[in-house]
Scaffold this active site. Structure first.
Site, short mmCIF file in Angstrom:
data_model
loop_
_atom_site.label_atom_id
_atom_site.label_comp_id
_atom_site.label_asym_id
_atom_site.label_seq_id
_atom_site.Cartn_x
_atom_site.Cartn_y
_atom_site.Cartn_z
CB CYS B 52 21.47 -16.41 25.28
SG CYS B 52 20.80 -16.15 23.63
CB CYS B 55 14.62 -17.28 20.75
SG CYS B 55 15.84 -18.27 19.85
CB CYS B 147 19.56 -23.67 22.48
SG CYS B 147 20.94 -22.55 22.27
CB CYS B 185 21.72 -19.20 16.79
SG CYS B 185 22.35 -18.88 18.44
CG HIS B 222 25.01 -22.33 -2.11
ND1 HIS B 222 26.05 -21.45 -2.33
CD2 HIS B 222 24.99 -23.17 -3.17
CE1 HIS B 222 26.64 -21.75 -3.48
NE2 HIS B 222 26.01 -22.79 -4.01
CB CYS B 225 23.70 -16.96 -1.77
SG CYS B 225 25.03 -15.90 -1.14
CB CYS B 245 31.43 -16.68 -3.51
SG CYS B 245 31.04 -18.18 -2.58
CB CYS B 251 30.15 -18.92 3.42
SG CYS B 251 28.38 -18.58 3.37
CB CYS B 260 18.40 -15.31 6.97
SG CYS B 260 19.06 -16.85 7.45
CB CYS B 272 25.00 -13.16 8.01
SG CYS B 272 24.05 -13.34 9.53
CB CYS B 279 26.07 -18.53 6.24
SG CYS B 279 24.93 -19.66 7.08
CB CYS B 282 23.15 -19.47 13.53
SG CYS B 282 21.84 -18.48 12.81
#
Lengths: 502, 307
Positions: B52, B55, B147, B185, B222, B225, B245, B251, B260, B272, B279, B282
């Site tokens: 797509c 990236c 991908c 992703c 996790h 988090c 949570c 999640c 992330c 996110c 989450c 991804c």
């Protein structure tokens, strides 16, 4: 004598597009758009949880994921009969608006500008600007090296006539580099409310997941003010500069003369939008009717039935189908091919008397000494995007000011056993529709008709070519080995093939 | 900058060969590739399969170094569909001559339609063939994004194109060029730029058994988090936009390796879970893979029905 010219791949667009043109006496007599990549989203969505669609369809496109996410949650809002609270509606607009700015900036500076400006002009730069000096030093060192392709990916390029005005070339080169920072800043702004981008997780049916906090509002507004300065002081003037250097392109690239806009950016829960919905058929305005939209597949690599409304649409790939030349279907409105995009939005809004749009368009035309007919052209598309960016960035600042901390961003809902929804909105590239049908709490059918599906459409069942195919006819090609004129016309539509095929 | 000698590259080559499940025979070739990369002149060829372009867009969101600095100071980006000025036959000429020259780092974005080669074609050549040619004499392959790493959304259940990830495709085709995975992703720009910088300036980063750099994918979301304390205290959000949570909303941070939540997306703007979004896994090898494993649990009878 006719010569066949193949531009494959068309780079500096999103995705896998090939263009084939027949050139007779130096002019294109026939054009073909070939979308060369297929993933089958509509097939793999069947049987999934309906809410998966909002995330999965964002992966149709990494340039406009927000558009797909928004179309999908609009369709789901309808299917679940839920209305987001004002904060939710506004935050959706802020995320989408910021991504519009990044999309229009990347399209003009990083995808299109190198067809017009002479990047090699920096080699002789004598001034004191730091950005241009470092660009000059890098290009000169590359050219002096023994690399196979020095200064890649910016060189090599078609042998062609590029802009000769040194001020335009150097200004645009400097802004090319600065726009990299600006488009990232626009993405930062979207992410403040989207969680991340590309592929925002905070967009959900019923609203958004990100609550309103004043630090986020302040950061968003600070970023948008920087972007507003760049759009107004760099982007709009640079588009005008390119237009003045290449006035021929106000007469080139006219497509089918029909324009479609679904309208965009809800201004209230009752449905009015900043850019209105509407249709122009050969200049005649009509109200948007969604029941007359179909997709035809005679020349598309699908064996599913032709002429279906997207609510009943089917997607059955047939990679070996004879006579088919593309993975795109051919959407039609009452049988007509339709151009979509910023130009369509601006023309529909202008025709309906939207004051913000009228003022900008009239001002620009006066500056260029051109009439409204000049807009229906390759340069008109660039100009429409720039004016739209100016309007959207200003409105984003106002929407941010309307957010209310402590008030809800999300309205809860029950997932129904069955239902239907239609999500119509405008992606940066044009009219985007998602249609969802739910049975037993699963997706029974999902169809998307995407902006570039309209613009890059192949011939329909009656043999009528799509908008870009029509726009190529009459385009001069001075040198078939360097068909830059055709490339400029195609890029003016900002094609996205990952979107168009999905 | 630290300089490595030949022996050092051989040692790192052996480490990568092991991570990829390749024999010791592949070590000298990998060592040679790492040496070329470390000289800072390695050409990079970036191909897009069933992608797509997300990236690529994400790479442009790199903070420091900026994407422009990467292009002008770190690598020589020979070919990239979205960024190359060269178009049409000229673009294919650049690609093919660069492939003939060899010695490149191959970055692949998007999955490979192994079951339907017609589903991705560029310059009248199926991407399946182009990726094979480009990978054979590449020094190394970087599969960027989920991908390319594992198949991702195009490889989801019921997909019609037989999409698979790049490392699996290469193994299937008997191509032994070492391949790293940078799933996500999209992939976070730091994961690509950080890996490139590490290889160029230091050497091969430590990889896990899926050939992901441990420095980015070594821990579960996790475990890092910002709502971990809510999980410990069993304070769960029952609907979107609530504190607590996000586990009961679906999640997947409990089964997804990535950093992330620490690193944040978009130059520090957000992430996110911080934005209240569960989450969706991804960066996971099973991202979107199964229809019966939805991202959200609303209306899923066994977990929250009646809530």
């Amino acid at each position: 004598m006719a010569t066949t010219v193949l531009i494959d791949p068309v780079t500096r667009i999103e995705g896998h597009l090939a263009i084939k043109v027949e050139v007779t006496d130096g002019k294109v007599t026939e054009g073909r758009c070939m979308g060369e990549m297929f993933r089958g989203f509509e097939v793999l969505l069947r049987g999934r949880h309906p809410m998966d669609a909002g995330q999965i369809t964002q992966r149709i496109c990494g340039v406009c994921p927000i558009s797909h996410g928004t179309a999908s949650i609009f369709a789901q809002d309808m299917a679940y009969n839920v209305t987001p609270p004002d904060n939710g509606r506004l935050i959706r607009n802020l995320i989408l608006g910021a991504n519009y700015i990044q999309s229009h900036l990347i399209h003009f500076y990083h995808l299109s500008a190198l067809d017009f400006i002479d990047i090699a002009a920096v080699t002789g730069y004598q001034g004191e600007d730091g950005t241009l000096r470092s660009l000059r030093d890098w290009v000169n060192a590359e050219l002096a090296s023994k690399r196979l392709y020095p200064a890649a990916p910016f060189l090599p390029r078609y042998e062609a006539q590029y802009a000769t005005d040194p001020t335009l070339n150097l200004t645009a080169a400097k802004h090319f580099v600065e726009a990299l920072e600006m488009r990232a800043l626009a993405h930062d702004s979207a992410a403040l409310f989207a969680g991340k981008i590309p592929h925002a997780t905070a967009l959900v049916p019923g609203g958004v997941t990100q609550i309103v906090t004043m630090d986020r509002v302040a950061a968003y507004m600070a970023n948008m003010q920087i972007l507003q300065a760049f759009v107004n002081e760099c982007y709009v003037p640079d588009v005008i500069g390119v237009a003045q250097a290449f006035p021929d392109y106000f007469a080139l690239g006219k497509s089918c003369g029909n324009f479609l806009s679904y309208g965009n950016f809800p201004e209230s829960s009752s449905g009015s939008r900043l850019f209105p919905a509407g249709v122009l058929i050969k200049g005649t305005p009509e109200e948007l009717k969604t029941d007359v939209i179909t997709e035809e597949v005679k020349y598309s690599l699908f064996s599913s039935p032709s002429g279906l409304h997207p609510e009943k649409g089917e997607t059955e790939p047939a990679p070996d189908k004879a006579d088919a030349y593309t993975w795109l279907k051919a959407p039609r409105y009452q049988g007509h091919p339709m151009e979509v995009g910023a130009l369509a939005r601006v023309l529909v809004a202008y025709q309906q008397g939207v004051q913000a749009v009228r003022g900008e368009v009239d001002g620009l035309l006066a500056k260029l000494g051109a009439g409204p007919e000049a807009l229906d052209s390759a340069l008109g598309r660039h100009a429409a995007r720039a004016l739209e960016a100016k309007i959207i960035v200003a409105r984003c600042l106002e929407w941010a000011g309307q957010l209310r901390p402590g008030e809800p961003v999300f309205t809860d809902f029950e997932l129904p056993d069955s239902g239907k929804g239609q999500g119509l909105m405008e992606a940066p590239r044009g009219a985007l529709g998602h249609w969802i049908e739910i049975e037993n709490k699963k997706i029974a059918r999902y169809q998307c008709i995407v902006p570039t599906t309209w613009n890059c459409s192949p011939k329909d069942d009656n043999g009528v070519p799509g908008p870009i195919e029509q726009s190529l006819v009459g385009t001069p090609v001075a040198d078939p080995a360097n068909p830059i004129e055709a490339a400029r016309v195609v890029r003016s539509f900002d094609p996205c093939i990952a979107c168009a095929v999905h | 900058m630290k300089q490595f000698d030949r022996r050092e590259f051989m040692r790192m080559g052996g480490q990568l060969a092991l991570a990829m499940g390749l024999g010791a025979g592949a070590t000298p070739r990998i060592a040679e590739g790492l040496e070329a990369l470390a000289s800072g002149t390695a050409p990079v060829i970036w191909l897009q399969g069933q992608s797509c372009s997300g990236c690529s867009v994400s790479f442009l969101n790199s903070r420091a170094p900026s994407p422009f600095a990467v292009l002008t100071q770190f690598i020589s980006l020979r070919f990239h569909s979205t960024l190359s000025t060269a178009t049409g036959h000229l673009a294919m000429e650049v690609l093919h001559k660069s492939l003939q020259e060899g010695g490149h780092l191959l970055v692949v974005e998007g999955s490979i339609p192994a079951g339907m080669p017609r589903a991705c074609v560029m310059g009248e050549e199926p991407m399946t063939e182009l990726v094979k040619t480009a990978a054979k004499n590449a020094k190394a392959v970087v599969a960027i994004g989920t991908c390319a790493s594992f198949g991702g959304v195009p490889a989801a259940e019921n997909n019609p194109t037989g999409a698979i990830g790049v490392p699996d495709f290469l193994v299937k085709e008997g191509i032994t060029t070492p391949a790293l995975r940078l799933p996500g992703c999209p992939a976070h720009p730091d994961w690509l730029v950080g890996t490139l910088a590490y290889v160029l300036k230091v050497g091969l980063p430590e990889l896990d058994k899926l050939a992901r750099p441990v420095m980015f994918y070594g821990r579960l979301i996790h475990d890092q988090c910002p709502r971990f304390a809510d999980y410990e205290r069993e304070r769960f959000a029952e609907k979107f936009s609530e504190d607590g949570c996000l586990f009961k909303l679906g999640c997947l941070g409990v089964s997804t390796n990535a950093d992330c939540t620490y690193r944040h997306w978009n130059r520090g703007a957000n992430t996110c879970i911080k934005a209240g979004a569960p989450c969706i896994g991804c960066a996971s090898p099973t991202f979107a893979a199964k229809a019966n494993l939805p991202f959200y649990l609303k209306g899923v009878a066994s977990v929250t029905e009646g809530a």
